[in-house]
Motif scaffolding. Structure first.
Motif, PDB file in Angstrom:
ATOM      1  N   VAL A 149       0.902  -1.767   0.487  1.00 19.26           N
ATOM      2  CA  VAL A 149       0.030   0.039   0.075  1.00 19.26           C
ATOM      3  C   VAL A 149       0.540   1.246  -0.157  1.00 19.26           C
ATOM      4  O   VAL A 149       1.755   1.417   1.060  1.00 19.26           O
ATOM      5  N   MET A 150       0.725   1.991  -1.268  1.00 16.75           N
ATOM      6  CA  MET A 150       1.189   3.436  -0.532  1.00 16.75           C
ATOM      7  C   MET A 150       0.465   4.595  -0.639  1.00 16.75           C
ATOM      8  O   MET A 150      -1.135   4.296  -0.678  1.00 16.75           O
ATOM      9  N   ILE A 151       0.914   5.592  -0.478  1.00 16.20           N
ATOM     10  CA  ILE A 151       0.415   6.753   0.193  1.00 16.20           C
ATOM     11  C   ILE A 151       0.322   7.932  -0.346  1.00 16.20           C
ATOM     12  O   ILE A 151       1.269   8.369  -0.565  1.00 16.20           O
ATOM     13  N   ALA A 152      -0.722   8.517  -0.735  1.00 14.37           N
ATOM     14  CA  ALA A 152      -0.452   9.974  -1.356  1.00 14.37           C
ATOM     15  C   ALA A 152      -1.247  10.857  -1.066  1.00 14.37           C
ATOM     16  O   ALA A 152      -2.488  10.485  -0.140  1.00 14.37           O
ATOM     17  N   ARG A 153      -0.388  12.840  -0.910  1.00 13.90           N
ATOM     18  CA  ARG A 153      -1.338  13.131  -0.260  1.00 13.90           C
ATOM     19  C   ARG A 153      -2.698  13.700  -1.338  1.00 13.90           C
ATOM     20  O   ARG A 153      -3.075  14.252  -0.724  1.00 13.90           O
ATOM     21  N   THR A 154      -2.309  14.520  -2.431  1.00 12.67           N
ATOM     22  CA  THR A 154      -2.645  14.181  -3.668  1.00 12.67           C
ATOM     23  C   THR A 154      -3.366  12.420  -4.402  1.00 12.67           C
ATOM     24  O   THR A 154      -2.069  11.465  -4.474  1.00 12.67           O
ATOM     25  N   ARG A 155      -4.075  12.845  -4.803  1.00 12.90           N
ATOM     26  CA  ARG A 155      -4.423  11.824  -5.997  1.00 12.90           C
ATOM     27  C   ARG A 155      -4.120  11.792  -6.817  1.00 12.90           C
ATOM     28  O   ARG A 155      -3.883  12.749  -7.822  1.00 12.90           O
ATOM     29  N   PRO A 156      -3.416  11.121  -7.112  1.00 14.10           N
ATOM     30  CA  PRO A 156      -2.060  10.516  -7.960  1.00 14.10           C
ATOM     31  C   PRO A 156      -2.624  10.481  -9.910  1.00 14.10           C
ATOM     32  O   PRO A 156      -3.772   9.929 -10.101  1.00 14.10           O
ATOM     33  N   THR A 157      -1.992  11.490 -10.728  1.00 13.97           N
ATOM     34  CA  THR A 157      -2.357  11.312 -12.249  1.00 13.97           C
ATOM     35  C   THR A 157      -1.491  10.900 -13.618  1.00 13.97           C
ATOM     36  O   THR A 157      -0.606  10.604 -12.842  1.00 13.97           O
ATOM     37  N   ASP A 158      -1.799  10.101 -14.198  1.00 13.20           N
ATOM     38  CA  ASP A 158      -0.700   9.495 -14.926  1.00 13.20           C
ATOM     39  C   ASP A 158       0.508   8.535 -14.593  1.00 13.20           C
ATOM     40  O   ASP A 158       1.393   8.508 -14.067  1.00 13.20           O
ATOM     41  N   ILE A 159      -0.603   7.489 -14.038  1.00  8.78           N
ATOM     42  CA  ILE A 159       0.056   6.071 -13.129  1.00  8.78           C
ATOM     43  C   ILE A 159      -0.583   5.207 -13.502  1.00  8.78           C
ATOM     44  O   ILE A 159      -1.228   5.328 -13.387  1.00  8.78           O
ATOM     45  N   SER A 160       0.402   4.247 -13.727  1.00  9.87           N
ATOM     46  CA  SER A 160      -0.760   2.453 -13.852  1.00  9.87           C
ATOM     47  C   SER A 160      -0.988   2.341 -12.750  1.00  9.87           C
ATOM     48  O   SER A 160      -1.887   0.711 -13.335  1.00  9.87           O
ATOM     49  N   ALA A 161      -1.006   2.107 -11.372  1.00 11.28           N
ATOM     50  CA  ALA A 161      -1.714   1.768 -10.478  1.00 11.28           C
ATOM     51  C   ALA A 161      -3.055   2.339 -11.109  1.00 11.28           C
ATOM     52  O   ALA A 161      -3.631   3.254 -10.932  1.00 11.28           O
ATOM     53  N   ILE A 218      -6.808  -0.592   6.685  1.00  7.64           N
ATOM     54  CA  ILE A 218      -6.354  -0.558   5.950  1.00  7.64           C
ATOM     55  C   ILE A 218      -4.930  -0.391   6.206  1.00  7.64           C
ATOM     56  O   ILE A 218      -4.782   0.681   6.818  1.00  7.64           O
ATOM     57  N   LEU A 219      -3.958  -1.021   6.631  1.00  7.71           N
ATOM     58  CA  LEU A 219      -2.615  -1.453   7.312  1.00  7.71           C
ATOM     59  C   LEU A 219      -1.599  -0.357   5.631  1.00  7.71           C
ATOM     60  O   LEU A 219      -1.416  -1.224   4.692  1.00  7.71           O
ATOM     61  N   ALA A 220      -0.749  -0.128   5.929  1.00 10.31           N
ATOM     62  CA  ALA A 220       0.088   0.566   5.474  1.00 10.31           C
ATOM     63  C   ALA A 220       1.651   0.339   5.977  1.00 10.31           C
ATOM     64  O   ALA A 220       1.801   1.341   7.235  1.00 10.31           O
ATOM     65  N   ARG A 221       2.620   0.111   5.276  1.00  6.90           N
ATOM     66  CA  ARG A 221       4.117   0.084   5.890  1.00  6.90           C
ATOM     67  C   ARG A 221       4.689   1.488   4.991  1.00  6.90           C
ATOM     68  O   ARG A 221       4.951   0.385   3.858  1.00  6.90           O
ATOM     69  N   ILE A 222       4.955   1.786   5.644  1.00  2.00           N
ATOM     70  CA  ILE A 222       6.198   2.411   5.126  1.00  2.00           C
ATOM     71  C   ILE A 222       7.494   3.438   5.223  1.00  2.00           C
ATOM     72  O   ILE A 222       7.447   3.219   6.780  1.00  2.00           O
ATOM     73  N   THR A 223       8.671   3.921   4.930  1.00  2.00           N
ATOM     74  CA  THR A 223       8.929   3.934   5.712  1.00  2.00           C
ATOM     75  C   THR A 223       9.338   5.769   6.156  1.00  2.00           C
ATOM     76  O   THR A 223       8.196   6.566   6.636  1.00  2.00           O
ATOM     77  N   ARG A 224      10.063   5.332   7.488  1.00  3.49           N
ATOM     78  CA  ARG A 224       9.833   6.504   8.199  1.00  3.49           C
ATOM     79  C   ARG A 224      10.044   8.514   7.718  1.00  3.49           C
ATOM     80  O   ARG A 224       9.112   9.320   8.134  1.00  3.49           O
ATOM     81  N   ARG A 225      11.450   8.296   7.180  1.00  5.50           N
ATOM     82  CA  ARG A 225      11.225   9.127   5.766  1.00  5.50           C
ATOM     83  C   ARG A 225      10.202  10.150   5.138  1.00  5.50           C
ATOM     84  O   ARG A 225      10.108  10.942   4.908  1.00  5.50           O
ATOM     85  N   ALA A 226       9.436   8.444   4.564  1.00  5.67           N
ATOM     86  CA  ALA A 226       8.216   9.465   3.661  1.00  5.67           C
ATOM     87  C   ALA A 226       6.847   9.945   4.316  1.00  5.67           C
ATOM     88  O   ALA A 226       6.398  10.702   4.142  1.00  5.67           O
ATOM     89  N   VAL A 227       7.149   9.074   5.546  1.00  3.61           N
ATOM     90  CA  VAL A 227       6.160   9.758   6.458  1.00  3.61           C
ATOM     91  C   VAL A 227       6.454  11.282   7.015  1.00  3.61           C
ATOM     92  O   VAL A 227       5.665  12.236   7.052  1.00  3.61           O
ATOM     93  N   ALA A 228       7.740  12.056   7.383  1.00  7.31           N
ATOM     94  CA  ALA A 228       8.242  12.851   7.255  1.00  7.31           C
ATOM     95  C   ALA A 228       7.745  14.163   6.353  1.00  7.31           C
ATOM     96  O   ALA A 228       7.835  14.957   6.056  1.00  7.31           O
ATOM     97  N   SER A 229       8.674  13.663   5.475  1.00 11.59           N
ATOM     98  CA  SER A 229       8.630  14.052   3.661  1.00 11.59           C
ATOM     99  C   SER A 229       7.071  14.800   3.882  1.00 11.59           C
ATOM    100  O   SER A 229       6.944  15.798   3.039  1.00 11.59           O
ATOM    101  N   LEU A 230       6.140  13.885   3.746  1.00 14.25           N
ATOM    102  CA  LEU A 230       4.489  13.691   3.609  1.00 14.25           C
ATOM    103  C   LEU A 230       3.526  14.620   4.292  1.00 14.25           C
ATOM    104  O   LEU A 230       3.036  15.095   4.532  1.00 14.25           O
ATOM    105  N   ASP A 231       5.024  14.874   5.537  1.00 15.84           N
ATOM    106  CA  ASP A 231       4.040  15.272   7.019  1.00 15.84           C
ATOM    107  C   ASP A 231       2.478  14.593   7.467  1.00 15.84           C
ATOM    108  O   ASP A 231       1.773  15.253   7.495  1.00 15.84           O
ATOM    109  N   LEU A 232       2.804  13.569   7.438  1.00 12.55           N
ATOM    110  CA  LEU A 232       1.882  12.724   7.451  1.00 12.55           C
ATOM    111  C   LEU A 232       1.382  12.355   9.051  1.00 12.55           C
ATOM    112  O   LEU A 232       2.266  12.345   9.972  1.00 12.55           O
TER     113      LEU A 232
END
Length: 359
Positions: A281-293, A323-337
């Motif tokens: 599971v990936m997390i995005a702050r805004t709805r992604p566009t032009d993506i294969s998923a 739903i559970l997502a596992r991401i990196t600590r760096r991603a949490v910080a950069s996305l300000d989650l």
């Protein structure tokens, strides 16, 4: 079933208080966590140092009062990792052996068990001519025909290859959902099995219960990630088959919208349970566009659980499902989650394997 159990081994103590109700209660833990010892104590094959076992108001074991009902009088049907069929008997004779232990007036018809487990074409066969999955179905039929008050299943699929495991899982689903309504205590160290079958999940660690509760609640709890394993942890959600599309994809209806997967072999309208691994599971702050998923679901963050390493478990509310997502600590910080943050859960169509889809 109510069980209190304490037993000492060299360098290890099993100490727990367990309740198992209707449906399938799964015991999950790493090797040596105490799973099989619990089955042996319940079935009567082990006399624990201390223990109390009660089923339907009847006390079957109480060490303080020196009560130890013999295994054959406890009325538990047990299925082990190896089928343990009698090699000199046919399939029919093997399953009929279970009737010797059935109480008078048993209400489990032989024909229904044969039909439930698809044994009709095997009845005259010898055990040495059966596949591993067929042998386990025969062992299960024998256990059912003793009219047990509960089934005990100790790693019943562990000795099977992937093909045979997938062959027998639907039969176990039919047993869970069918008219017998027989409670089952199910031991496994395979996450794909418990997420397809279990109603209640008990996580064991070093001889003690680390977590227990409804399957979906325990699986979506970030604190359970190290108990289940970071690569296997994830959530379980419900879906309904909406359509089978001409391009080989199936559209499923969720509370939060739709999910597109490669062809799912289930009829339109069928209700399914899906296991979604947290690492997929990936997390995005805004709805992604032009993506294969193809699967993008609106979500909000309800929990952030930091472990000792670089990974972080994030709980997402997706239309009322967790739903559970596992991401990196760096991603949490950069996305300000943060808890309460609105975001989007992104899943590739191929991330949910057929083995992770159950009835």
């Amino acid at each position: 079933m109510k069980l209190r159990l304490k037993h000492h081994f060299a360098g290890f103590t099993l100490d727990l208080d367990l309740a198992a109700g209707s449906g399938i209660t799964a015991l999950f833990g790493r090797s040596g966590a105490g799973k099989s010892t619990i089955i042996n104590a319940v079935s009567g094959l082990l006399r624990p140092d201390e223990g109390h076992l009660e089923m339907g108001g009847e006390v079957l074991m109480d060490t303080a009062r020196n009560i130890h009902t013999p295994p054959h009088e406890r009325r538990f049907g047990t299925v082990f990792q190896d089928a343990r069929l009698f090699p000199h008997l046919t399939v029919a004779q093997n399953i009929d052996f279970g009737t010797r232990y059935a109480p008078k007036g048993s209400n489990i018809p032989r024909a229904d068990v044969i039909d439930l487990l698809g044994l009709g074409a095997l009845l005259e066969r010898a055990p040495n001519t059966l596949s591993g999955g067929e042998k386990q179905r025969v062992a299960l039929g024998r256990a059912l025909l003793c009219a047990p008050r509960m089934l005990l299943m100790d790693e019943p699929l562990a000795s099977l290859d992937t093909t045979r495991k997938h062959e027998i899982l639907p039969y176990l689903e039919h047993l869970r959902d069918g008219p017998l309504k027989l409670p089952i205590l199910y031991v496994s160290h395979a996450v794909d099995e418990i997420t397809r079958l279990a109603d209640t999940l008990v996580l064991l660690k070093d001889g003690r219960i680390a977590a227990q509760g409804p399957l979906r609640d325990v699986m979506s709890d970030p604190a359970a990630v190290p108990l289940i394993g970071v690569r296997e942890a994830g959530s379980v959600i419900e879906a309904t088959v909406q359509s089978h599309d001409t391009d080989g994809l199936t559209t499923l209806k969720l509370r939060a919208g739709t999910l597109v997967l490669p062809t799912v072999t289930a009829p339109i309208g069928a209700k399914l349970r899906l296991r979604i691994k947290a690492q997929d599971v990936m997390i995005a702050r805004t709805r992604p566009t032009d993506i294969s998923a193809l699967n993008i679901l609106a979500a909000s963050i309800t929990g952030i659980h930091e472990g000792t390493g670089p990974g972080v478990a994030v709980t997402l509310d997706v239309g009322g499902e967790a739903i559970l997502a596992r991401i990196t600590r760096r991603a949490v910080a950069s996305l300000d989650l943060r808890v309460g943050t609105s975001c989007f859960a992104v899943l590739k169509s191929t991330t949910i394997a057929p083995t992770s889809i159950g009835r």
